[in-house]
Design a protein around this motif. Structure first.
Motif, PDB file in Angstrom:
ATOM      1  N   ILE A 127       0.841  -1.193   0.000  1.00 49.48           N
ATOM      2  CA  ILE A 127       0.000   0.000   0.000  1.00 49.48           C
ATOM      3  C   ILE A 127       0.877   1.243   0.000  1.00 49.48           C
ATOM      4  N   SER A 128       0.495   2.208  -0.827  1.00 55.50           N
ATOM      5  CA  SER A 128       1.275   3.441  -0.953  1.00 55.50           C
ATOM      6  C   SER A 128       0.338   4.622  -1.187  1.00 55.50           C
ATOM      7  N   THR A 129       0.817   5.809  -0.829  1.00 58.70           N
ATOM      8  CA  THR A 129       0.094   7.043  -1.149  1.00 58.70           C
ATOM      9  C   THR A 129       0.915   7.905  -2.100  1.00 58.70           C
ATOM     10  N   ASP A 142       0.638  -5.992 -11.624  1.00 59.37           N
ATOM     11  CA  ASP A 142      -0.720  -5.468 -11.611  1.00 59.37           C
ATOM     12  C   ASP A 142      -0.957  -4.705 -10.307  1.00 59.37           C
ATOM     13  N   VAL A 143      -1.544  -3.528 -10.432  1.00 66.04           N
ATOM     14  CA  VAL A 143      -1.809  -2.714  -9.244  1.00 66.04           C
ATOM     15  C   VAL A 143      -3.214  -2.125  -9.331  1.00 66.04           C
ATOM     16  N   ALA A 144      -3.658  -1.555  -8.220  1.00 66.17           N
ATOM     17  CA  ALA A 144      -4.940  -0.852  -8.192  1.00 66.17           C
ATOM     18  C   ALA A 144      -4.704   0.573  -7.694  1.00 66.17           C
ATOM     19  N   VAL A 145      -5.528   1.479  -8.178  1.00 69.22           N
ATOM     20  CA  VAL A 145      -5.546   2.865  -7.703  1.00 69.22           C
ATOM     21  C   VAL A 145      -6.974   3.156  -7.280  1.00 69.22           C
ATOM     22  N   VAL A 146      -7.150   3.799  -6.129  1.00 66.52           N
ATOM     23  CA  VAL A 146      -8.496   4.144  -5.692  1.00 66.52           C
ATOM     24  C   VAL A 146      -8.589   5.658  -5.554  1.00 66.52           C
ATOM     25  N   GLY A 147      -9.645   6.226  -6.166  1.00 63.68           N
ATOM     26  CA  GLY A 147      -9.845   7.672  -6.104  1.00 63.68           C
ATOM     27  C   GLY A 147     -10.636   8.181  -7.291  1.00 63.68           C
ATOM     28  N   THR A 148     -11.111   9.425  -7.181  1.00 67.09           N
ATOM     29  CA  THR A 148     -11.950  10.000  -8.245  1.00 67.09           C
ATOM     30  C   THR A 148     -11.467  11.366  -8.715  1.00 67.09           C
ATOM     31  N   GLY A 149     -10.460  11.923  -8.062  1.00 68.35           N
ATOM     32  CA  GLY A 149     -10.029  13.277  -8.388  1.00 68.35           C
ATOM     33  C   GLY A 149      -8.776  13.331  -9.245  1.00 68.35           C
ATOM     34  N   ASN A 150      -8.234  14.530  -9.376  1.00 75.41           N
ATOM     35  CA  ASN A 150      -7.062  14.737 -10.223  1.00 75.41           C
ATOM     36  C   ASN A 150      -5.850  13.933  -9.764  1.00 75.41           C
ATOM     37  N   LEU A 227      -3.434   4.853  -2.871  1.00 71.48           N
ATOM     38  CA  LEU A 227      -4.607   5.537  -2.318  1.00 71.48           C
ATOM     39  C   LEU A 227      -4.589   7.021  -2.643  1.00 71.48           C
ATOM     40  N   TYR A 228      -5.675   7.488  -3.271  1.00 67.62           N
ATOM     41  CA  TYR A 228      -5.857   8.920  -3.552  1.00 67.62           C
ATOM     42  C   TYR A 228      -7.312   9.276  -3.286  1.00 67.62           C
ATOM     43  N   ILE A 229      -7.675   9.219  -2.019  1.00 62.42           N
ATOM     44  CA  ILE A 229      -9.087   9.382  -1.647  1.00 62.42           C
ATOM     45  C   ILE A 229      -9.338  10.677  -0.876  1.00 62.42           C
ATOM     46  N   GLY A 230      -8.419  11.603  -1.008  1.00 66.37           N
ATOM     47  CA  GLY A 230      -8.587  12.882  -0.339  1.00 66.37           C
ATOM     48  C   GLY A 230      -7.526  13.126   0.714  1.00 66.37           C
TER      49      GLY A 230
END
Length: 291
Positions: A127-129, A142-150, A227-230
């Motif tokens: 896990i990384s930010t 393979d990785v995942a990114v979570v978030g909705t913004g820029n 993680l890019y969730i704010g």
């Protein structure tokens, strides 16, 4: 004894220091980390006037170079305590104690986490930010990114050049980021966007992230999760009396807090737009308001 101590060396704090120096103020900058703050985590900046397509770390180096060229003193120390109620303000760090007539708080924000059970244990183990910091470790995986913004969109674009596949997890049915970035992400063949989904469980193997399970019951094997969730304002050392219900510092139109001689600028205050240009504007304007 300083006229002004500025805590935080992101663009708002550095701009304030530059303008304070121009006003012949005796100013000190303090930050626990690298000058530039979260700039150091950004791959590419395309919307700052006059500096198209500059990397975040290069922007941060420019800020540091300007501080040094103006002979603005700075300390890379962590602030552990603030005494702000008196006429003379005291800033205690891990190494020293500094005093000033005025304090400008510019500590910015820190990334939010999902709040899952083993999330903090897996930080640095899947896990990384910060894609800029850790993306290389997931080359061809393979990785995942979570978030909705820029931030989520920009870092997805950066990772797309390194990894095999990206699962972009979006809890909504659309993005909050710029349309141009959304279009770029949608064009890339190694990105799969998953809408209306939340990560429900982090599955580990040998103390490392092995897969994620969504609330749709789908389990996706990934080596990394970004993680890019704010963000949360970095106000742990600040008296709760000057914070709002979300932890941001309360200021008036002149960036004054309820404590005389204490000001706050940048991402640590609540505003409509959190951009580099608005943070720089805060830094320029606050100096004009110091009494």
């Amino acid at each position: 004894m300083y006229d002004i101590i500025i805590i935080g060396m992101g663009i708002s704090g550095v701009t304030a220091a530059i303008y304070a120096k121009r006003e012949n103020k005796n100013v000190l900058l303090i930050d626990k980390g690298m000058p530039g703050g979260l700039l150091n985590n950004i791959d590419n900046i395309t919307n700052y006037p006059g500096l198209p397509n500059i990397s975040g770390p290069d922007f941060a180096i420019n800020l540091l170079n300007q501080i040094q060229s103006l002979d603005i003193p700075y300390k890379l120390e962590e602030v552990v305590e603030l005494k702000l109620s008196g006429k003379i303000k005291v800033v205690k760090t891990t190494n020293n104690e500094y005093k000033a007539s005025n304090i400008i708080l510019a500590m910015g924000r820190t990334p939010k986490f999902l709040g899952l059970e083993n999330e903090k244990l897996l930080l640095g183990h899947g896990i990384s930010t910060c894609a800029m910091c850790d993306g290389f470790f997931y080359k061809n995986k393979d990785v995942a990114v979570v978030g909705t913004g820029n931030s989520a969109l920009q870092e997805t674009l950066y990772l797309s050049k390194l990894v095999n596949k990206i699962y972009l997890i979006n809890r909504r049915d659309g993005f909050r980021g710029d349309a141009m970035l959304v279009d770029e992400v949608k064009k890339l063949p190694n990105i799969e966007i998953i809408y209306n989904s939340n990560i429900q469980k982090l599955n580990e193997k040998d103390s490392k992230l092995d897969s994620i399970t969504l609330d749709t019951k789908r389990t996706i094997p990934v080596s990394g999760l970004f993680l890019y969730i704010g963000f949360t304002p970095a106000t742990k050392i600040v008296d709760s009396k000057i914070l709002d219900e979300d932890g941001y510092i309360k200021v008036n139109k002149k960036f004054k807090t309820p404590i005389k001689g204490v000001y706050a600028i940048g991402d640590i205050i609540k505003k409509d737009i959190y951009q580099l240009i608005t943070a720089a504007s805060d830094g320029a304007r606050v100096i004009n308001n110091i009494e």
